[in-house]
Design an enzyme around this catalytic site. Structure first.
Site, short mmCIF file in Angstrom:
data_model
loop_
_atom_site.label_atom_id
_atom_site.label_comp_id
_atom_site.label_asym_id
_atom_site.label_seq_id
_atom_site.Cartn_x
_atom_site.Cartn_y
_atom_site.Cartn_z
N ASP A 29 66.92 122.17 -12.57
CA ASP A 29 67.28 121.81 -11.29
C ASP A 29 67.15 120.54 -10.90
OD1 ASP A 29 67.55 124.59 -11.29
OD2 ASP A 29 66.49 125.01 -9.44
N LYS A 134 72.34 129.07 -11.39
CA LYS A 134 71.33 130.25 -10.97
C LYS A 134 71.49 130.48 -9.45
CE LYS A 134 66.90 127.68 -11.17
NZ LYS A 134 66.46 127.82 -9.79
N LYS A 137 65.69 131.28 -7.37
CA LYS A 137 64.59 130.45 -7.76
C LYS A 137 64.13 130.38 -9.15
CE LYS A 137 64.72 129.08 -3.53
NZ LYS A 137 65.78 128.02 -3.14
N VAL A 162 62.05 120.29 -11.06
CA VAL A 162 61.63 120.60 -9.71
C VAL A 162 62.27 121.95 -8.93
CG1 VAL A 162 62.11 118.16 -9.23
CG2 VAL A 162 63.92 119.47 -8.85
N THR A 163 61.42 122.25 -7.94
CA THR A 163 60.21 121.94 -7.64
C THR A 163 59.04 122.56 -8.39
OG1 THR A 163 60.11 123.10 -5.70
CG2 THR A 163 61.18 120.89 -5.51
N CYS A 167 61.02 126.46 -8.19
CA CYS A 167 61.99 127.01 -9.30
C CYS A 167 61.18 127.00 -10.41
CB CYS A 167 63.10 126.29 -8.99
SG CYS A 167 64.13 126.87 -7.73
N GLN A 207 42.33 130.92 -16.42
CA GLN A 207 42.25 132.17 -17.05
C GLN A 207 42.56 132.10 -18.68
OE1 GLN A 207 42.62 135.43 -14.43
NE2 GLN A 207 43.74 134.03 -13.14
N1 TIU Z 1 64.53 124.18 -7.55
C1 TIU Z 1 64.08 124.50 -6.62
O1 TIU Z 1 62.51 124.43 -6.56
N2 TIU Z 1 64.66 125.08 -5.37
C2 TIU Z 1 63.86 124.76 -4.26
O2 TIU Z 1 64.48 125.53 -3.05
N3 TIU Z 1 62.78 124.24 -4.03
C3 TIU Z 1 62.17 123.99 -2.93
O3 TIU Z 1 61.19 123.42 -3.17
N4 TIU Z 1 62.84 123.99 -1.70
#
Ligand code: TIU
Length: 224
Positions: A29, A134, A137, A162-163, A167, A207
């Protein structure tokens, strides 16, 4: 004497590469919707500039995989224009006027095909690289990602993007449950919340690598 298997210096212990045909780079993403003002990330109230710092590192990794002819996949969070794949529970959480599907300065927020939903230009996919749209997430939810990885013979994933705790971590957990060995590249992932990034790195490798490994990009590049 058999040659020593190639390893990435990772935590909590070295990540042994199964072979050049088994490993793929999965970039999650890296879209304008998350990295630029006026997109989905900003609509949620986040300072999006934090995420821009990893762009050069992700680019180095892309270049290294491209030079070696190794598989690269790019995921893209977004919804169909009719929002038929966006559950009301997801849409309704945004602020009125700045929800998924509403019109922002880069087009409709988090809608596939809109300018703001595209990848940041520095990290645009090259011809032949797989793009995985997609709706959720996790990158395995309502996508053909698992089948595509199996068709490629991939059993190990190096993750960037990210993030970190949304995701990326969701995808890493989905992949781990499906039998993939996963390594999260520490300086090629970022969060709007530094403490969430740090916690994610700690929890995935705790772990004895319960979810997977982590390593800096330099360690990945040295092993390739
Ligand atoms: N790609 C992804 O992480 N989508 C999100 O909505 N991330 C947020 O941190 N909001």
């Amino acid at each position: 004497m058999t040659p020593r298997a190639l390893e990435i210096a990772a935590r909590p212990h070295p990540f042994r590469l199964a072979g050049p045909d088994s490993v793929a780079l999965l970039v999650i993403d890296m879209q304008r919707d998350f990295l630029e003002p006026g997109g989905f990330g900003a609509a949620l109230g986040n300072d999006v500039r934090r995420l821009q710092r990893i762009v050069p590192t992700v680019r180095l990794l892309l270049d290294a995989f491209r030079e070696r002819g190794l598989p690269i996949l790019h995921t893209k969070e977004g919804h169909r224009p009719a929002l038929s794949d966006c559950p009301p529970a997801k849409r309704n959480r945004g602020a009125p006027g700045m929800r998924i599907g509403d019109v922002g300065p880069m087009g409709r927020i988090l809608v596939l095909g809109e300018p703001g939903n595209d990848f940041v230009p520095e990290l645009a996919p090259a011809p032949g690289e797989l793009v995985v749209p997609k709706p959720g997430k996790g990158a395995f939810y309502r996508t053909g990602l698992d089948a595509r990885l199996q068709a490629l013979g991939v059993s190990q994933l190096l993750l960037a993007g990210v993030t970190t705790e949304v995701c990326v971590q969701t995808t890493m957990r989905e992949a781990n449950d499906r039998g993939y060995e996963c390594l999260l590249i520490e300086d090629a992932t970022e969060s709007y919340f530094p403490e969430f990034k740090a916690a994610t790195l700690e929890m995935v490798r705790a772990q004895g690598a319960i979810v997977g490994w982590t390593a800096p990009a330099t360690a990945v590049l040295a092993a390739l």
